[in-house]
Design an enzyme around this catalytic site. Structure first.
Site, PDB file in Angstrom:
ATOM      1  N   TRP A 325      38.670  46.013  35.490  1.00 11.39           N
ATOM      2  CA  TRP A 325      38.930  46.859  36.629  1.00 11.39           C
ATOM      3  C   TRP A 325      37.524  46.982  37.408  1.00 11.39           C
ATOM      4  O   TRP A 325      37.620  46.893  38.429  1.00 11.39           O
ATOM      5  CB  TRP A 325      39.324  48.401  35.998  1.00 11.39           C
ATOM      6  CG  TRP A 325      39.140  49.413  37.367  1.00 11.39           C
ATOM      7  CD1 TRP A 325      40.372  49.809  38.008  1.00 11.39           C
ATOM      8  CD2 TRP A 325      37.959  50.224  37.780  1.00 11.39           C
ATOM      9  NE1 TRP A 325      39.782  50.737  38.765  1.00 11.39           N
ATOM     10  CE2 TRP A 325      38.643  50.955  38.772  1.00 11.39           C
ATOM     11  CE3 TRP A 325      36.815  50.299  37.355  1.00 11.39           C
ATOM     12  CZ2 TRP A 325      37.556  51.939  39.401  1.00 11.39           C
ATOM     13  CZ3 TRP A 325      35.791  50.974  38.180  1.00 11.39           C
ATOM     14  CH2 TRP A 325      36.454  51.837  39.203  1.00 11.39           C
ATOM     15  N   HIS A 326      36.377  46.637  36.513  1.00 11.32           N
ATOM     16  CA  HIS A 326      35.118  46.729  37.370  1.00 11.32           C
ATOM     17  C   HIS A 326      34.921  45.533  38.157  1.00 11.32           C
ATOM     18  O   HIS A 326      34.094  45.462  39.094  1.00 11.32           O
ATOM     19  CB  HIS A 326      34.079  46.766  36.340  1.00 11.32           C
ATOM     20  CG  HIS A 326      33.943  48.262  35.724  1.00 11.32           C
ATOM     21  ND1 HIS A 326      34.599  48.790  34.571  1.00 11.32           N
ATOM     22  CD2 HIS A 326      33.004  49.364  36.034  1.00 11.32           C
ATOM     23  CE1 HIS A 326      34.307  50.196  34.646  1.00 11.32           C
ATOM     24  NE2 HIS A 326      33.398  50.493  35.348  1.00 11.32           N
ATOM     25  N   GLY A 327      35.319  44.520  37.719  1.00 12.38           N
ATOM     26  CA  GLY A 327      35.303  43.274  38.496  1.00 12.38           C
ATOM     27  C   GLY A 327      35.832  42.045  38.031  1.00 12.38           C
ATOM     28  O   GLY A 327      36.197  41.892  36.978  1.00 12.38           O
TER      29      GLY A 327
END
Length: 483
Positions: A325-327
């Site tokens: 989700w972060h990258g």
């Protein structure tokens, strides 16, 4: 538009005046002001991306109404699928398209084959990971019949685009924020004062802590090959506090701005670096995301109600998805995987359910040796994971850690200077900051003391620290804007 920019300093008073001037009118006018200024706030980066928020809003508003009108299971599943496909499709295309193309190309080349897929020059819309999760929570809750859909489109659109937390959270549930949009708000002096102090504390953490540490963090990570083990350890610690000051600072500012408008947003950080194990850390860090994955991914997968092996599988899925989700980088998957491996032993033996109260590790200035050791060990593991989060590749993260434990960069105790200047200022700054946070965790330091003279001293100190720390050239963006 950044909270720590001149643009926002000019934007906020105009919005604040318009918002409260229309308060005596019908509620829809107040929500319309929120919606209009939220779109203006977001359009400041790129007006084209505002269309994505509008599209997501229209789809989930319509799906919510249709879900109320039908009881047919297959139709309800189809409607939910439309919402998920639209939101996750936009998120996947803008955030992960190039990642998957590059990954497929690397995989094919590894086996001596060629993959002809081409990447696109895609600009990641700011905050897309946050507002897509926020609007999806609405549709899912309506589908589960846990929330009544609203017919007030203006209120719903204002909920989706609410500018204080639009681009970096907290990720608000419709069950919390939407009902507040449907009620008339009245100006509350006490709540507004508390909001202003939250904004000051958030700006202090962002500007005086995070931005002050950023140059040293960048220098150490960019030149890690020539750094001693001691300097590399310091770099990891500096980054831990840089990202905490940056992200929790944003959340504090968002909560403070919301209070000025008569809203209450959820607490997103609760002194995470005083956690005694990884499970407790995740009950204190980015609370809105960890609870989102718990309620909308972990529990639907079966949670801990299934057998142990499947439960462990569910834990791994949640942490890996959280990392992704972060990258769009393997480093974020590695970061999530590390946290999963740290969490699993505690999950197996059942200690993950300890420390469920108010997360206060101690009640006096002198911490118990056992608690102190647990806090230090947990923080050390968190810092090791942060190295993967910060590094541009898994290989560099591995080299960074290898150099720490083999002392290949020189004496473990030596600290390489930054531009011929020692790291003394940053170390003193962190010691002072940790002292204040520790005092807050045991309720021995109250930044919002009831005594007027104490509140005034704190306010003046924070304002001076912020002013003295403001960069001359330009405001520094928030780290989580890229996610």
């Amino acid at each position: 538009m950044l909270f720590n920019s001149i643009d926002f300093v000019l934007f906020l008073p105009v919005f604040f005046a318009a918002y409260w001037l229309v308060q005596p009118l019908k509620l829809k006018w107040q929500n319309l002001i929120v919606l209009t200024f939220s779109y203006l706030f977001y359009s400041w980066w790129d007006i084209r991306f505002t269309s994505l928020i509008i599209l997501s809003t229209i789809i989930d508003y319509a799906v919510g109404l249709q879900l109320q009108r039908t009881n047919t299971p297959s139709t309800r599943k189809l409607l939910l699928g439309i919402s998920m496909a639209a939101n996750l499709g936009m998120l996947g295309f803008f955030k992960y398209y190039n990642f998957f193309v590059d990954s497929f190309a690397d995989a094919f080349s590894y086996f001596g084959m060629e993959f002809s897929g081409s990447t696109l020059d895609i600009v990641l819309p700011v905050g897309i990971s946050f507002y897509t999760f926020q609007t999806m929570s609405y549709t899912i809750d309506v589908y589960r019949r846990q929330l009544e859909p609203t017919r007030d489109f203006i209120a719903f659109a204002a909920f989706v685009s609410f500018f204080p937390q639009l681009v970096a959270g907290p990720i608000e549930r419709a069950s919390n924020l939407l009902p507040q949009m449907l009620k008339r708000r009245y100006f509350d002096y006490a709540k507004s004062t508390e909001g202003i102090r939250l904004i000051l504390w958030g700006l202090f953490k962002k500007i005086a802590i995070s931005d002050a540490l950023a140059p040293s963090v960048n220098h150490i990570f960019e030149n890690y090959g020539s750094m001693s083990a001691g300097t590399l350890v310091l770099g990891a610690v500096f980054f831990a506090f840089q990202i905490y000051g940056d992200f929790s600072g944003y959340s504090d500012i968002a909560r403070g701005l919301a209070k000025l408008l008569g809203f209450e947003l959820m607490l997103n950080f609760n002194l995470p670096y005083f956690s005694r194990n990884i499970a407790e850390f995740w009950r204190r860090w980015h609370i809105s995301l960890s609870t989102w994955f718990r309620d909308y991914l972990y529990i639907p997968l079966g949670g801990s109600r299934v057998d142990k092996n499947k439960a462990i599988r569910n834990v791994f899925i949640v942490f890996l998805v959280s990392g992704f989700w972060h990258g769009a980088n393997w480093t974020f998957l590695a970061w999530g995987g590390i946290h999963a491996m740290l969490f699993i032993p505690s999950f197996i033996i059942g200690t993950n359910r300890k420390h469920l109260s108010e997360h206060k590790p101690v009640t006096a200035w002198m911490m118990a040796p056992a608690d102190f050791g647990k806090v230090l060990l947990t923080f050390a593991w968190v810092c090791i994971a942060w190295i993967f989060f910060r590094a541009p590749s898994i290989g560099i993260a591995g080299d960074y850690i290898y150099q720490i434990f083999t002392f290949s960069g020189g004496d473990v105790l030596s600290l390489n200077p930054y531009d011929n200047q020692p790291f003394g200022f940053e170390v003193v700054l962190l010691i002072l900051f940790v002292f204040i946070e520790y005092g807050m965790s045991i309720q021995k330091i109250n930044l919002y003391s009831s005594r007027v003279w104490a509140r005034t001293c704190v306010d003046v100190a924070l304002i001076l620290a912020i002013i003295l720390s403001i960069p001359i050239d330009s405001a520094q963006s928030f780290i989580y804007f890229q996610f």
